[in-house]
Write an enzyme that holds these catalytic residues in place. Structure first.
Site, PDB file in Angstrom:
ATOM      1  N   ASP A   1       0.861  -1.182   0.000  1.00 31.46           N
ATOM      2  CA  ASP A   1       0.000   0.000   0.000  1.00 31.46           C
ATOM      3  C   ASP A   1       0.898   1.233   0.000  1.00 31.46           C
ATOM      4  OD1 ASP A   1      -1.627   2.130   0.449  1.00 31.46           O
ATOM      5  OD2 ASP A   1      -2.588   1.318   2.247  1.00 31.46           O
TER       6      ASP A   1
ATOM      7  N   GLY B   1     -10.890   6.346 -11.628  1.00 26.01           N
ATOM      8  CA  GLY B   1     -11.796   5.659 -12.531  1.00 26.01           C
ATOM      9  C   GLY B   1     -12.381   6.660 -13.500  1.00 26.01           C
TER      10      GLY B   1
ATOM     11  N   TYR C   1     -10.436  14.735  -7.785  1.00 22.05           N
ATOM     12  CA  TYR C   1      -9.363  14.079  -8.553  1.00 22.05           C
ATOM     13  C   TYR C   1      -8.408  15.085  -9.220  1.00 22.05           C
ATOM     14  CZ  TYR C   1      -7.453  11.128 -12.349  1.00 22.05           C
ATOM     15  OH  TYR C   1      -6.621  10.466 -13.237  1.00 22.05           O
TER      16      TYR C   1
ATOM     17  N   LYS D   1      -4.332  15.922  -8.535  1.00 18.91           N
ATOM     18  CA  LYS D   1      -3.325  15.800  -9.585  1.00 18.91           C
ATOM     19  C   LYS D   1      -2.532  17.110  -9.715  1.00 18.91           C
ATOM     20  CE  LYS D   1      -3.896  11.631 -11.421  1.00 18.91           C
ATOM     21  NZ  LYS D   1      -2.851  10.633 -11.208  1.00 18.91           N
TER      22      LYS D   1
ATOM     23  N   GLU E   1     -14.738   1.979 -14.946  1.00 16.63           N
ATOM     24  CA  GLU E   1     -14.349   1.986 -16.356  1.00 16.63           C
ATOM     25  C   GLU E   1     -14.590   3.366 -16.985  1.00 16.63           C
ATOM     26  OE1 GLU E   1     -16.683   0.288 -14.945  1.00 16.63           O
ATOM     27  OE2 GLU E   1     -18.537   0.257 -16.089  1.00 16.63           O
ATOM     28  N   LYS E   2     -13.797   3.645 -18.029  1.00 13.12           N
ATOM     29  CA  LYS E   2     -13.943   4.922 -18.734  1.00 13.12           C
ATOM     30  C   LYS E   2     -14.745   4.703 -20.020  1.00 13.12           C
ATOM     31  CE  LYS E   2     -10.257   7.415 -16.872  1.00 13.12           C
ATOM     32  NZ  LYS E   2      -9.428   8.535 -17.278  1.00 13.12           N
TER      33      LYS E   2
ATOM     34  N   ARG F   1     -13.271  18.328 -24.634  1.00 15.30           N
ATOM     35  CA  ARG F   1     -11.862  18.335 -24.213  1.00 15.30           C
ATOM     36  C   ARG F   1     -11.014  17.717 -25.307  1.00 15.30           C
ATOM     37  NH1 ARG F   1     -10.803  15.467 -18.735  1.00 15.30           N
ATOM     38  NH2 ARG F   1     -11.353  17.496 -17.878  1.00 15.30           N
TER      39      ARG F   1
HETATM   40  P1  NAD Z   1      -5.759   1.802 -12.880  1.00 16.71           P
HETATM   41  O1  NAD Z   1      -6.793   2.046 -11.832  1.00 16.71           O
HETATM   42  O2  NAD Z   1      -5.965   0.653 -13.807  1.00 16.71           O
HETATM   43  O3  NAD Z   1      -4.324   1.646 -12.200  1.00 16.71           O
HETATM   44  C1  NAD Z   1      -3.959   2.282 -11.007  1.00 16.71           C
HETATM   45  C2  NAD Z   1      -3.409   1.209 -10.080  1.00 16.71           C
HETATM   46  O4  NAD Z   1      -2.968   1.843  -8.866  1.00 16.71           O
HETATM   47  C3  NAD Z   1      -4.482   0.178  -9.671  1.00 16.71           C
HETATM   48  O5  NAD Z   1      -4.082  -1.133 -10.034  1.00 16.71           O
HETATM   49  C4  NAD Z   1      -4.575   0.342  -8.165  1.00 16.71           C
HETATM   50  O6  NAD Z   1      -4.792  -0.882  -7.468  1.00 16.71           O
HETATM   51  C5  NAD Z   1      -3.210   0.938  -7.825  1.00 16.71           C
HETATM   52  N1  NAD Z   1      -3.238   1.632  -6.552  1.00 16.71           N
HETATM   53  C6  NAD Z   1      -4.189   2.467  -6.077  1.00 16.71           C
HETATM   54  N2  NAD Z   1      -3.884   2.859  -4.843  1.00 16.71           N
HETATM   55  C7  NAD Z   1      -2.703   2.249  -4.523  1.00 16.71           C
HETATM   56  C8  NAD Z   1      -1.890   2.245  -3.364  1.00 16.71           C
HETATM   57  N3  NAD Z   1      -2.236   2.948  -2.272  1.00 16.71           N
HETATM   58  N4  NAD Z   1      -0.757   1.509  -3.368  1.00 16.71           N
HETATM   59  C9  NAD Z   1      -0.413   0.779  -4.460  1.00 16.71           C
HETATM   60  N5  NAD Z   1      -1.159   0.743  -5.582  1.00 16.71           N
HETATM   61  C10 NAD Z   1      -2.282   1.461  -5.604  1.00 16.71           C
HETATM   62  O7  NAD Z   1      -5.610   3.169 -13.669  1.00 16.71           O
HETATM   63  P2  NAD Z   1      -4.826   3.510 -15.017  1.00 16.71           P
HETATM   64  O8  NAD Z   1      -5.847   3.844 -16.032  1.00 16.71           O
HETATM   65  O9  NAD Z   1      -3.807   2.498 -15.322  1.00 16.71           O
HETATM   66  O10 NAD Z   1      -4.126   4.882 -14.596  1.00 16.71           O
HETATM   67  C11 NAD Z   1      -2.780   4.965 -14.192  1.00 16.71           C
HETATM   68  C12 NAD Z   1      -2.435   6.408 -13.832  1.00 16.71           C
HETATM   69  O11 NAD Z   1      -2.685   7.252 -14.950  1.00 16.71           O
HETATM   70  C13 NAD Z   1      -3.256   6.959 -12.667  1.00 16.71           C
HETATM   71  O12 NAD Z   1      -2.425   7.761 -11.865  1.00 16.71           O
HETATM   72  C14 NAD Z   1      -4.288   7.813 -13.357  1.00 16.71           C
HETATM   73  O13 NAD Z   1      -4.738   8.851 -12.528  1.00 16.71           O
HETATM   74  C15 NAD Z   1      -3.528   8.328 -14.564  1.00 16.71           C
HETATM   75  N6  NAD Z   1      -4.418   8.691 -15.666  1.00 16.71           N
HETATM   76  C16 NAD Z   1      -5.082   7.722 -16.355  1.00 16.71           C
HETATM   77  C17 NAD Z   1      -5.925   8.081 -17.392  1.00 16.71           C
HETATM   78  C18 NAD Z   1      -6.672   7.049 -18.199  1.00 16.71           C
HETATM   79  O14 NAD Z   1      -7.385   7.428 -19.135  1.00 16.71           O
HETATM   80  N7  NAD Z   1      -6.580   5.769 -17.907  1.00 16.71           N
HETATM   81  C19 NAD Z   1      -6.110   9.431 -17.721  1.00 16.71           C
HETATM   82  C20 NAD Z   1      -5.432  10.394 -16.980  1.00 16.71           C
HETATM   83  C21 NAD Z   1      -4.559  10.008 -15.965  1.00 16.71           C
END
Ligand code: NAD
Length: 331
Positions: free
Chosen positions: A58, A83, A153, A157, A195-196, A290
């Site tokens: 964690d 999410g 969120y 960031k 999901e997105k 956007r």
């Molecule tokens: P995701 O939710 O699939 O992956 C994030 C991972 O972080 C998850 O597996 C979760 O279990 C892990 N996590 C959360 N809290 C944690 C903790 N305390 N310790 C350890 N692990 C932890 O999301 P993603 O789509 O792969 O996104 C990855 C990053 O990119 C994130 O920071 C997200 O904010 C950023 N992001 C994603 C998108 C997108 O479209 N997917 C867009 C903008 C920014």
């Protein structure tokens, strides 16, 4: 200039969508070792690569961040509680708690003398007033200020971006920050509420096809505009930004703008169905429009997405269909 070849790399949040793909790309790019950390039990990770060191920790916990960064040259900090719109509009406090992860990861990276720290920010940092019209002017990096980000969120960031900046300026920790715009692809969240839009649309269209109930619920009026980046373009961009000398946060996204209705058109076409559209105007729908202005990333890195939305969506839909047919339930 620091690259990833020969580096001992750490992917935080690597049990998730983008992190799972990034770990693979780091291996392919010749990283000396790749450590992957996630809070989820390994059985719930989207991808587990045999060649990586896999830890369940964690990262909101400071000691865990020290353990994760020990002996590491290159940190990729993607761990976050996040999410799609349905999740972030209803879980603002949870999203903001990711500030613990970012704070402790920066402190640990500094103490363990990490060579470089990449942070995944988001297009949700941009000022909401610049995103009220579906006829968008693409967002430039400077449009994050004056600050009016997505509540919860987006504020987290933006704050964490600033921490990266000040850790670099005050403590000499080399930080790099990318603002991701809507990433999609296989091996990511496609059901369960986090999901997105692209995955949700693929799932809904496939459910309609398989059930024979040819209807789809669309959040909002379908005229909202977005751009979507395929995950392979994203991981390539991450490595390019990581290795660059770009110090300010930079856009990493596609500039191929579509309405949500057009996204549904493509998904219907791929699945070979035509559906009755029911618009849910009270569902979370995010900003009206956007898009990513890619002037800077093209100028500095010559980066642009390779994969067209239709091609990426076809791969995503295939993978989601396999999951559905295999009876996989939410992770
Ligand atoms: P995701 O939710 O699939 O992956 C994030 C991972 O972080 C998850 O597996 C979760 O279990 C892990 N996590 C959360 N809290 C944690 C903790 N305390 N310790 C350890 N692990 C932890 O999301 P993603 O789509 O792969 O996104 C990855 C990053 O990119 C994130 O920071 C997200 O904010 C950023 N992001 C994603 C998108 C997108 O479209 N997917 C867009 C903008 C920014």
């Amino acid at each position: 200039m620091m690259g990833v070849k020969g580096a001992r790399a750490l992917v935080c949040g690597g049990g998730g969508f983008i992190g799972g793909h990034l770990a693979k790309r780091l291996l392919d790019a010749g990283a000396a070792s790749v450590r992957v950390v996630d809070i989820k039990p390994q059985s719930d990770w989207y991808q587990v690569h045999g060649e990586t060191e896999n830890l369940v920790l964690d990262l909101q916990d400071k000691d865990a961040c020290f353990q994760a960064t020990e002996g590491i040259d290159a940190v990729f900090q993607l761990a976050a509680d996040m999410g799609g719109m349905g999740f972030i509009e209803n879980n603002k406090a949870l999203c903001m708690l990711s500030v613990l992860t970012n704070t402790h990861m920066l402190m640990a990276a500094r103490a363990n003398k990490v060579g470089r720290f990449f942070y995944s920010s988001s297009a949700c940092v941009y000022n909401g007033d610049k995103q009220t019209n579906p006829d968008v002017v693409a967002l430039k990096e400077e449009d994050a200020y004056p600050a009016l980000p997505e509540d919860g969120y987006g504020w987290e960031k933006l704050f964490s971006e600033r921490m990266c900046r000040h850790f670099r300026e005050d403590y000499g920790l080399e930080t790099r920050v990318a603002r991701f715009h809507n990433v999609y692809g296989p091996e990511g969240t496609w059901q369960g509420g986090r999901e997105k839009a692209p995955a949700a649309v693929c799932r809904k269209v496939l459910e309609a096809k398989h059930s024979g109930k040819h209807e789809i619920e669309i959040w909002g009026d379908g005229h909202q505009t977005r751009s979507f980046m395929y995950v392979d373009d994203c991981t390539k961009g991450i490595l390019d930004i990581f290795s660059s000398d770009i110090l300010e946060p930079i856009n990493l996204g596609s500039s191929e703008l579509v309405t949500i209705n057009q996204l549904v058109d493509i998904a219907e076409d791929l699945a070979g169905v035509k559906l009755k559209r029911n618009y849910n105007l009270s569902a979370p729908k995010g900003v009206n429009g956007r898009n990513s202005d890619n002037t800077l990333i093209q100028k500095y890195l010559g980066w642009e997405p390779n994969i067209k939305l239709r091609d990426g969506l076809a791969k995503t839909m295939n993978w989601i269909e396999q999951q559905m047919l295999a009876g996989v339930t939410v992770k």
